[in-house]
Design an enzyme around this catalytic site. Structure first.
Site, PDB file in Angstrom:
ATOM      1  N   GLU A  96       0.952  -1.218   0.009  1.00  0.00           N
ATOM      2  CA  GLU A  96       0.014  -0.020   0.069  1.00  0.00           C
ATOM      3  C   GLU A  96       0.837   1.292   0.014  1.00  0.00           C
ATOM      4  O   GLU A  96       1.962   1.411   0.707  1.00  0.00           O
ATOM      5  CB  GLU A  96      -0.902  -0.056   1.351  1.00  0.00           C
ATOM      6  CG  GLU A  96      -1.621   0.991   1.257  1.00  0.00           C
ATOM      7  CD  GLU A  96      -2.352   1.257   2.905  1.00  0.00           C
ATOM      8  OE1 GLU A  96      -1.830   0.772   3.722  1.00  0.00           O
ATOM      9  OE2 GLU A  96      -3.434   1.840   3.006  1.00  0.00           O
ATOM     10  N   LYS A 151      -9.854   2.473  -1.834  1.00  0.00           N
ATOM     11  CA  LYS A 151      -9.736   1.676  -0.571  1.00  0.00           C
ATOM     12  C   LYS A 151     -11.230   2.193   0.271  1.00  0.00           C
ATOM     13  O   LYS A 151     -11.382   3.387   0.158  1.00  0.00           O
ATOM     14  CB  LYS A 151      -8.649   2.375   0.303  1.00  0.00           C
ATOM     15  CG  LYS A 151      -8.466   1.534   1.709  1.00  0.00           C
ATOM     16  CD  LYS A 151      -7.229   2.184   2.349  1.00  0.00           C
ATOM     17  CE  LYS A 151      -6.862   1.510   3.997  1.00  0.00           C
ATOM     18  NZ  LYS A 151      -5.849   1.860   4.543  1.00  0.00           N
ATOM     19  N   CYS A 186      -5.075  -3.052   3.225  1.00  0.00           N
ATOM     20  CA  CYS A 186      -4.824  -2.787   4.507  1.00  0.00           C
ATOM     21  C   CYS A 186      -6.001  -2.876   5.568  1.00  0.00           C
ATOM     22  O   CYS A 186      -6.638  -3.923   5.903  1.00  0.00           O
ATOM     23  CB  CYS A 186      -4.095  -1.500   4.644  1.00  0.00           C
ATOM     24  SG  CYS A 186      -3.041  -1.282   6.133  1.00  0.00           S
TER      25      CYS A 186
HETATM   26  O1  LIG Z   1      -6.000  -1.641  11.234  1.00  0.00           O
HETATM   27  C1  LIG Z   1      -4.928  -1.649  11.487  1.00  0.00           C
HETATM   28  O2  LIG Z   1      -4.420  -1.718  12.612  1.00  0.00           O
HETATM   29  C2  LIG Z   1      -3.892  -0.978  10.519  1.00  0.00           C
HETATM   30  C3  LIG Z   1      -4.455  -0.196   9.411  1.00  0.00           C
HETATM   31  C4  LIG Z   1      -3.700   0.584   8.629  1.00  0.00           C
HETATM   32  O3  LIG Z   1      -2.477   0.785   9.072  1.00  0.00           O
HETATM   33  C5  LIG Z   1      -4.025   1.004   7.337  1.00  0.00           C
HETATM   34  O4  LIG Z   1      -5.114   0.755   6.894  1.00  0.00           O
HETATM   35  O5  LIG Z   1      -3.334   1.964   6.673  1.00  0.00           O
END
Ligand SMILES: O=C(O)CCC(=O)C(=O)O
Length: 259
Positions: free
Chosen positions: A40, A112, A147
């Protein structure tokens, strides 16, 4: 199908252009793979919020799309190029994933849906996508997620309902919650009887140590490849795509859904 997950590190001493050059050369080195995956927001760093504006670019015609299209074509691979900070036509920013074919054509984009940060960071700087995306690539149907999306099983169920056999999750997941990253990625594989390709980020950026620990889980939930830490490296794994149907036939839990 052979897949290579590039656990790329965002070196903040590098310019965005240098990162693009480095990522493109890592993609070009994966000629033996059918599908290559990057993490990402690797052009900027998922936690480098202050740099989002400056790094924003059009999804389809921006410099990252151009560099990744050329790298996919040169290597002759399908490429999930992780995500970029997209500047949309109306000026809004999105965290947008890009998928290219071996001819360099952009075959899918995914904005996203679940933005991370509660009332700060990505959650306030970026707009939310609204549409789950699947795409035919490398002989399979890929379901795209990014993510924090991993915490929302209903998105993965929607992707499975849309025919996904491989759930591809680029991430910049922090080391502080590394246990959740591996647990949730594996759970998404078990409950959807899909392969999960979870491609994390290496190193530390914006003072946030990354989990790394990229992994591929098979439709039974077994790890078929796992990186043990957050060093920059490539995880290459051979997938048996027939295993998705075989697991679903052997243990037909998806057929027992009520809701
Ligand atoms: O859910 C998490 O603990 C991390 C999510 C995250 O870092 C993101 O989506 O950029």
């Amino acid at each position: 199908m052979r897949t290579s997950l590039i656990q790329f590190g965002v070196d903040q001493d590098d310019s965005v252009n240098t990162r693009r050059t480095k990522a493109a050369s890592l993609v070009r080195a994966q000629r033996d793979a059918d599908l290559v995956v990057l993490p990402e927001l690797w052009t900027v760093g998922a936690f480098a919020f202050r740099d989002f504006e400056a790094a924003a670019e059009p999804a389809a015609e921006g410099p990252t799309a151009e560099a990744m299209s050329a790298a996919a074509r040169d290597a002759g691979v399908w490429l999930h190029a992780g995500s970029v900070v997209e500047r949309a036509a109306d000026g809004a920013l999105y965290n947008t994933s890009l998928v290219f074919g071996p001819d360099g054509d952009l075959v899918a984009t995914y904005r996203k849906i679940h933005r991370f940060g509660f009332d700060r960071g990505e959650a306030t700087l970026m707009a939310a996508g609204t549409t789950p995306v699947t795409v035919q690539a490398a002989g399979a149907t890929l379901g795209l997620a990014t993510c924090y999306d991993l915490r929302f099983p209903e998105l993965f169920r929607a992707l499975t309902d849309a025919g996904a056999a491989l759930l591809v999750v680029p991430a910049g997941w922090p080391a502080a919650r590394a246990g959740h990253w591996t647990l949730l990625a594996r759970a998404r594989a078990v409950e959807n009887q899909c392969y999960v390709l979870a491609c994390g980020t290496a190193g530390t950026h914006a003072d946030v140590p990354q989990a790394g620990r990229s992994a591929v889980y098979d439709p039974w939930g077994d790890p078929v490849g796992e990186l043990p830490d957050a060093t920059e490296q490539v995880l290459t794994v051979d997938l048996d795509l027939d295993r998705v149907a075989a697991v679903r036939e052997e243990f037909p839990a998806l057929k027992d859904r009520v809701l």
